[in-house]
Motif scaffolding. Structure first.
Motif, PDB file in Angstrom:
ATOM      1  N   GLY A  11      54.478  35.541  40.919  1.00 42.96           N
ATOM      2  CA  GLY A  11      55.614  35.799  40.217  1.00 42.96           C
ATOM      3  C   GLY A  11      55.814  37.427  40.305  1.00 42.96           C
ATOM      4  O   GLY A  11      54.772  38.002  40.521  1.00 42.96           O
ATOM      5  N   PRO A  12      57.007  37.973  40.014  1.00 39.82           N
ATOM      6  CA  PRO A  12      57.109  39.514  40.027  1.00 39.82           C
ATOM      7  C   PRO A  12      56.144  40.019  38.916  1.00 39.82           C
ATOM      8  O   PRO A  12      55.997  39.469  37.863  1.00 39.82           O
ATOM      9  N   GLY A  16      54.480  37.608  33.431  1.00 40.62           N
ATOM     10  CA  GLY A  16      53.682  37.022  32.228  1.00 40.62           C
ATOM     11  C   GLY A  16      52.629  35.927  32.945  1.00 40.62           C
ATOM     12  O   GLY A  16      52.177  34.891  32.277  1.00 40.62           O
ATOM     13  N   LYS A  17      51.998  36.145  33.974  1.00 42.55           N
ATOM     14  CA  LYS A  17      51.186  35.540  34.725  1.00 42.55           C
ATOM     15  C   LYS A  17      49.625  35.355  34.061  1.00 42.55           C
ATOM     16  O   LYS A  17      49.416  34.268  33.812  1.00 42.55           O
ATOM     17  N   SER A  18      49.426  36.578  33.678  1.00 41.84           N
ATOM     18  CA  SER A  18      48.126  36.459  32.732  1.00 41.84           C
ATOM     19  C   SER A  18      48.198  35.866  31.803  1.00 41.84           C
ATOM     20  O   SER A  18      47.384  35.168  31.241  1.00 41.84           O
ATOM     21  N   THR A  19      49.308  35.903  30.883  1.00 35.65           N
ATOM     22  CA  THR A  19      49.516  35.387  29.545  1.00 35.65           C
ATOM     23  C   THR A  19      49.459  33.881  29.872  1.00 35.65           C
ATOM     24  O   THR A  19      49.304  32.978  28.886  1.00 35.65           O
ATOM     25  N   TYR A  20      50.287  33.431  30.892  1.00 29.71           N
ATOM     26  CA  TYR A  20      50.575  31.945  31.193  1.00 29.71           C
ATOM     27  C   TYR A  20      49.039  31.308  31.410  1.00 29.71           C
ATOM     28  O   TYR A  20      48.678  30.456  31.028  1.00 29.71           O
ATOM     29  N   CYS A  21      48.177  32.120  32.059  1.00 28.51           N
ATOM     30  CA  CYS A  21      46.701  31.862  32.340  1.00 28.51           C
ATOM     31  C   CYS A  21      46.044  31.447  31.120  1.00 28.51           C
ATOM     32  O   CYS A  21      45.412  30.621  31.000  1.00 28.51           O
ATOM     33  N   ALA A 143      51.857  26.030  43.818  1.00 27.76           N
ATOM     34  CA  ALA A 143      52.557  27.264  43.364  1.00 27.76           C
ATOM     35  C   ALA A 143      53.209  27.039  42.233  1.00 27.76           C
ATOM     36  O   ALA A 143      54.197  26.395  42.079  1.00 27.76           O
ATOM     37  N   VAL A 144      52.717  27.817  41.048  1.00 26.08           N
ATOM     38  CA  VAL A 144      53.586  27.986  40.071  1.00 26.08           C
ATOM     39  C   VAL A 144      54.322  29.417  39.863  1.00 26.08           C
ATOM     40  O   VAL A 144      53.468  30.361  39.978  1.00 26.08           O
ATOM     41  N   PHE A 145      55.506  29.234  40.206  1.00 25.28           N
ATOM     42  CA  PHE A 145      56.292  30.644  40.247  1.00 25.28           C
ATOM     43  C   PHE A 145      57.083  31.027  38.908  1.00 25.28           C
ATOM     44  O   PHE A 145      57.705  30.276  38.541  1.00 25.28           O
TER      45      PHE A 145
END
Length: 321
Positions: A11-12, A16-21, A143-145
């Protein structure tokens, strides 16, 4: 040599990619019965700096943006592209990490770079994914966008984000789940207002109706006014065509995520699991209309009906292609 389940979290930048992980890693430990698992998280972003999750492996052990910028005197974007190209030339490192650390019972999240051109304009991530398919991960990757919830609050940004998601979906050719992050920062009414419309054209039409009520601040009939009107109509036709494209594909839908809500986390995780049929030996059923779930049945994966419908639509689309 095991083949673990893999979420490619993308995602852009700032979505919040790291927060999601981190949230998913912590949430997995709270699950009961057969759904309980340990989620391993690995970093594939050579520009990352801080993590709130436990790292399984880190691309910065191979190469980092900071080192490239210092040694080759490149800017941040050029250094990132150089790092990803270096990874392509050393994919045996990634293969060794996946083969040596994980078995077919493991569940892995890959925290990917945020520069969107790596997924759409430059086929670097597509090449990495193609190689992973050759290694036998094709059936276990999704893929989780992630899209920031501000794309919901603002109609033009929502349409732009949806087109971006569709571009990545087509370019990567993977099972795809779109997630609206940071939903805890705005009201549920604002999220539901657009998600319930189910049509980009309808969303844009409502935006145009709202703008039509705005006062006109220039004199009508002047050459400048006519030129502005001509350009406005051109932009309107372009936006109408983009909205129609999104509606024709009927592939872009979103799952709202509030990381402060365990039910919201479980809802997203269940949908992603269903997309790659993780835990297919467990009973999979849709939630009833009342949303009630038997708490005593810990071995049941409850998949919301909207998620099942979204997966079915994607399978139909792939069959047409």
């Amino acid at each position: 040599m095991g083949r673990c389940a893999i979420q490619l979290v993308m995602g852009p930048a700032g979505s919040g990619k790291s927060t999601y992980c981190q949230a998913m890693q912590q949430h997995a430990e709270t699950l009961g019965g057969s759904r309980r698992r340990t989620i391993h998280v690995a970093n594939l972003d050579p520009a990352a700096e801080h993590f709130g999750y436990d790292l399984a492996f880190d691309i910065r052990d191979l190469i980092s943006v900071e080192e490239v910028m210092e040694e080759l005197n490149l800017g941040p974007n050029g250094a990132l592209i150089y790092c990803m190209e270096y990874l392509l030339n050393n994919l045996d490192w990634l293969q060794d990490q996946l083969d040596e650390q994980f078995t077919d019972d493991d569940y892995v999240l890959l925290d990917c770079p945020g520069q969107i051109e790596l997924y759409t304009h430059i086929p670097l991530m597509r090449t990495v994914i193609d190689r992973m398919k050759m290694w036998g991960f094709e059936a276990s990757m999704v893929a989780v966008f992630l899209i920031d919830t501000t794309f919901v609050a603002d109609t033009p940004k929502f349409i732009s984000g949806s087109l971006l998601s569709l571009s990545a979906m087509i370019a990567l050719e993977l099972p795809h789940v779109n997630v609206l992050t940071k939903c805890d920062l705005i009201s549920e009414e604002d999220v539901d207002r657009i998600l319930n419309l189910q049509s980009a054209s309808e969303i844009w039409s409502r935006e145009q109706d709202r703008n039509s009520l705005l006062p006109v601040n220039y004199e009508e009939g002047t050459p400048e006014n006519r030129d502005l009107e001509r350009r406005r109509r051109q932009r309107q036709r372009l936006t109408d065509s983009i909205c129609q494209l999104l509606d024709d594909y009927t592939m872009v839908s979103y799952l709202p995520l509030n990381i402060q809500d365990e039910e919201s986390l479980d809802h997203v995780l269940s949908c992603v699991d269903a997309t790659i049929q993780w835990g297919e030996d467990l009973e999979v059923r849709g939630a009833d209309e009342s949303g009630d779930v038997d708490d005593d049945d810990d071995d049941t994966i409850v998949v919301p009906d909207r998620c099942i419908q979204s997966v079915d639509e994607q399978l139909k689309f792939e069959a047409q292609v």
